[in-house]
Design a protein around this motif. Structure first.
Motif, PDB file in Angstrom:
ATOM      1  N   GLY A 155     -27.998   6.752  11.099  1.00  0.00           N
ATOM      2  CA  GLY A 155     -27.223   7.988  11.209  1.00  0.00           C
ATOM      3  C   GLY A 155     -26.742   8.471   9.866  1.00  0.00           C
ATOM      4  N   SER A 156     -25.485   8.174   9.533  1.00  0.00           N
ATOM      5  CA  SER A 156     -24.938   8.615   8.252  1.00  0.00           C
ATOM      6  C   SER A 156     -23.779   7.720   7.849  1.00  0.00           C
ATOM      7  CB  SER A 156     -24.452  10.074   8.335  1.00  0.00           C
ATOM      8  OG  SER A 156     -23.348  10.181   9.215  1.00  0.00           O
ATOM      9  N   VAL A 157     -23.467   7.786   6.568  1.00  0.00           N
ATOM     10  CA  VAL A 157     -22.307   7.068   6.041  1.00  0.00           C
ATOM     11  C   VAL A 157     -21.751   7.911   4.897  1.00  0.00           C
ATOM     12  CG1 VAL A 157     -23.621   5.712   4.346  1.00  0.00           C
ATOM     13  CG2 VAL A 157     -21.468   4.805   5.249  1.00  0.00           C
ATOM     14  N   GLY A 158     -20.442   7.886   4.722  1.00  0.00           N
ATOM     15  CA  GLY A 158     -19.878   8.714   3.664  1.00  0.00           C
ATOM     16  C   GLY A 158     -18.439   8.376   3.362  1.00  0.00           C
ATOM     17  N   ILE A 159     -17.934   8.991   2.314  1.00  0.00           N
ATOM     18  CA  ILE A 159     -16.524   8.877   1.943  1.00  0.00           C
ATOM     19  C   ILE A 159     -15.983  10.284   1.731  1.00  0.00           C
ATOM     20  CG2 ILE A 159     -16.751   6.595   0.871  1.00  0.00           C
ATOM     21  CD1 ILE A 159     -16.840   7.965  -1.847  1.00  0.00           C
ATOM     22  N   GLY A 160     -14.669  10.413   1.849  1.00  0.00           N
ATOM     23  CA  GLY A 160     -14.036  11.708   1.579  1.00  0.00           C
ATOM     24  C   GLY A 160     -13.972  12.614   2.795  1.00  0.00           C
ATOM     25  N   PHE A 161     -14.582  13.776   2.676  1.00  0.00           N
ATOM     26  CA  PHE A 161     -14.391  14.863   3.631  1.00  0.00           C
ATOM     27  C   PHE A 161     -14.799  14.518   5.068  1.00  0.00           C
ATOM     28  CE2 PHE A 161     -16.128  18.760   5.662  1.00  0.00           C
ATOM     29  CZ  PHE A 161     -14.938  19.457   5.798  1.00  0.00           C
ATOM     30  N   ILE A 162     -15.990  13.944   5.266  1.00  0.00           N
ATOM     31  CA  ILE A 162     -16.472  13.696   6.626  1.00  0.00           C
ATOM     32  C   ILE A 162     -15.600  12.680   7.367  1.00  0.00           C
ATOM     33  CG2 ILE A 162     -18.400  12.800   7.989  1.00  0.00           C
ATOM     34  CD1 ILE A 162     -18.751  15.674   7.042  1.00  0.00           C
ATOM     35  N   PRO A 163     -15.233  11.537   6.768  1.00  0.00           N
ATOM     36  CA  PRO A 163     -14.299  10.636   7.459  1.00  0.00           C
ATOM     37  C   PRO A 163     -12.952  11.295   7.768  1.00  0.00           C
ATOM     38  CG  PRO A 163     -15.404   9.468   5.695  1.00  0.00           C
ATOM     39  CD  PRO A 163     -15.763  10.918   5.532  1.00  0.00           C
ATOM     40  N   GLU A 164     -12.457  12.139   6.848  1.00  0.00           N
ATOM     41  CA  GLU A 164     -11.195  12.841   7.106  1.00  0.00           C
ATOM     42  C   GLU A 164     -11.345  13.831   8.259  1.00  0.00           C
ATOM     43  OE1 GLU A 164      -8.165  12.558   6.275  1.00  0.00           O
ATOM     44  OE2 GLU A 164      -8.369  11.047   4.710  1.00  0.00           O
ATOM     45  N   ASP A 209     -16.261  13.719  -9.102  1.00  0.00           N
ATOM     46  CA  ASP A 209     -15.069  13.365  -8.327  1.00  0.00           C
ATOM     47  C   ASP A 209     -15.170  14.122  -7.006  1.00  0.00           C
ATOM     48  OD1 ASP A 209     -14.270  12.059 -10.629  1.00  0.00           O
ATOM     49  OD2 ASP A 209     -13.038  13.730 -11.310  1.00  0.00           O
ATOM     50  N   PRO A 210     -15.982  13.671  -6.078  1.00  0.00           N
ATOM     51  CA  PRO A 210     -16.339  14.511  -4.933  1.00  0.00           C
ATOM     52  C   PRO A 210     -15.298  14.534  -3.821  1.00  0.00           C
ATOM     53  CG  PRO A 210     -17.448  12.419  -4.749  1.00  0.00           C
ATOM     54  CD  PRO A 210     -16.676  12.376  -6.035  1.00  0.00           C
ATOM     55  N   LEU A 211     -15.155  15.698  -3.222  1.00  0.00           N
ATOM     56  CA  LEU A 211     -14.422  15.803  -1.963  1.00  0.00           C
ATOM     57  C   LEU A 211     -15.308  15.348  -0.802  1.00  0.00           C
ATOM     58  CD1 LEU A 211     -12.618  19.214  -2.482  1.00  0.00           C
ATOM     59  CD2 LEU A 211     -11.485  17.147  -1.687  1.00  0.00           C
ATOM     60  N   ILE A 212     -16.595  15.577  -0.952  1.00  0.00           N
ATOM     61  CA  ILE A 212     -17.542  15.136   0.061  1.00  0.00           C
ATOM     62  C   ILE A 212     -18.654  14.326  -0.604  1.00  0.00           C
ATOM     63  CG2 ILE A 212     -18.820  17.324  -0.072  1.00  0.00           C
ATOM     64  CD1 ILE A 212     -19.675  16.903   2.821  1.00  0.00           C
ATOM     65  N   PHE A 213     -18.928  13.152  -0.040  1.00  0.00           N
ATOM     66  CA  PHE A 213     -20.072  12.356  -0.452  1.00  0.00           C
ATOM     67  C   PHE A 213     -20.635  11.726   0.815  1.00  0.00           C
ATOM     68  CE2 PHE A 213     -22.100   8.350  -1.632  1.00  0.00           C
ATOM     69  CZ  PHE A 213     -23.050   8.807  -2.537  1.00  0.00           C
ATOM     70  N   ASN A 214     -21.812  12.180   1.216  1.00  0.00           N
ATOM     71  CA  ASN A 214     -22.401  11.724   2.468  1.00  0.00           C
ATOM     72  C   ASN A 214     -23.869  11.381   2.276  1.00  0.00           C
ATOM     73  OD1 ASN A 214     -20.419  11.898   4.705  1.00  0.00           O
ATOM     74  ND2 ASN A 214     -22.264  12.245   5.916  1.00  0.00           N
ATOM     75  N   VAL A 215     -24.283  10.275   2.866  1.00  0.00           N
ATOM     76  CA  VAL A 215     -25.691   9.891   2.893  1.00  0.00           C
ATOM     77  C   VAL A 215     -26.161  10.054   4.329  1.00  0.00           C
ATOM     78  CG1 VAL A 215     -27.380   8.071   2.487  1.00  0.00           C
ATOM     79  CG2 VAL A 215     -25.354   8.249   1.019  1.00  0.00           C
TER      80      VAL A 215
END
Length: 270
Positions: A155-164, A209-215
């Motif tokens: 599926g996907s994994v990320g930090i920042g915007f999407i988890p928030e 310094d990303p607000l969104i980082f998604n794979v």
């Protein structure tokens, strides 16, 4: 070509049911069981009480761990398990698919989670009745997987915007219109704590310094078509990140993503 377990004459499906899934309803599991019976198949139903127990049961059913008494009895009676079915959301699927991948077992999804990104991407629907037809069809397709933090994921994994954004959605109804997504996007972006990261892809190196980082391995994240170009079985991941830190722009970004009109460019790149 690898031997596929779905090609056996009679299926023996192991249903791993997450009764704590956001949209769990027993009736959907019973409908799947009825459909398996009508198709002349066999089934084993497991209802683990925790995520760790779910993983352990999936490992047993897939054959990568010693069989428990219940599974062992059914294997003796009905033959080896030919496929696993994750009855829950994306987290349930990830726990079930890891051991299944290790032993080359197919995995179906009965979407009972909150967002059901994986089912939405693969089935083009999150309706349990539609998923049941897909599961019983016996047809399969390969999908991509990757590792993050030494953990296999789908599926996907990320930090920042999407988890928030996922946290902002918790405990509330999913918006039906773009304006609702726009408000949530603005709120989620404002809560992100930006940290410097280095992105390396082959010979390319970025410091942001990303607000969104998604794979993304599949098109959907948090119920949004975040990656329209993503193909489930192309062997490639898509990395989405922003290069400026304008929080206000994420209101427009989220609305456009929902409406499928966003074109990745200078602000958010793919």
């Amino acid at each position: 070509m690898r031997k596929r377990q779905h090609k056996v004459k009679r299926q023996h499906l192991c249903l791993l049911v997450n009764t704590r899934a956001a949209n769990y309803q027993k009736k959907h599991v019973l409908k799947l069981i009825t459909a398996i019976r009508r198709a002349g198949g066999r089934y084993t139903v497991l209802e683990p009480g925790s995520a760790m127990e779910l993983l352990a049961m999936a490992q047993q059913a897939a054959g990568s761990r010693k069989l428990s008494r219940v599974i062992g009895q059914n294997v003796s009676k009905w033959g080896r398990i030919t496929a696993l079915v994750a009855c829950g959301g994306d987290g349930t699927f990830n726990l079930v698919a890891r051991p299944a991948m290790a032993t080359d077992l197919p995995v179906g999804i009965l979407p009972l989670g909150r967002l059901n990104n994986i089912a939405r991407a693969l089935y083009d629907s999150v309706e349990p009745e539609f998923a049941i037809r897909k599961i019983l069809s016996g047809r399969y397709r390969k999908i991509d997987s990757a590792r993050a933090g030494n953990q296999q994921f789908f599926g996907s994994v990320g930090i920042g915007f999407i988890p928030e954004l996922a946290r902002a959605l918790a405990g509330r109804k999913i918006p039906r219109f773009a304006i609702g997504w726009s408000k949530l996007g603005s709120r989620a972006a404002a809560e992100v704590t930006m940290e410097a990261i280095i992105i390396k892809v082959n010979s390319f190196r970025f410091e942001v310094d990303p607000l969104i980082f998604n794979v993304n391995l599949l098109p959907y994240s948090v119920g949004l078509p975040l990656s329209l170009a993503s193909v489930p079985d192309d062997g490639q991941a898509e990395v989405i990140f922003n290069v400026d830190n304008k929080v206000g722009g994420f209101s427009t970004f989220t609305r456009s993503i929902y409406k499928r009109t966003y074109i990745y460019g200078n602000d958010v790149r793919m």
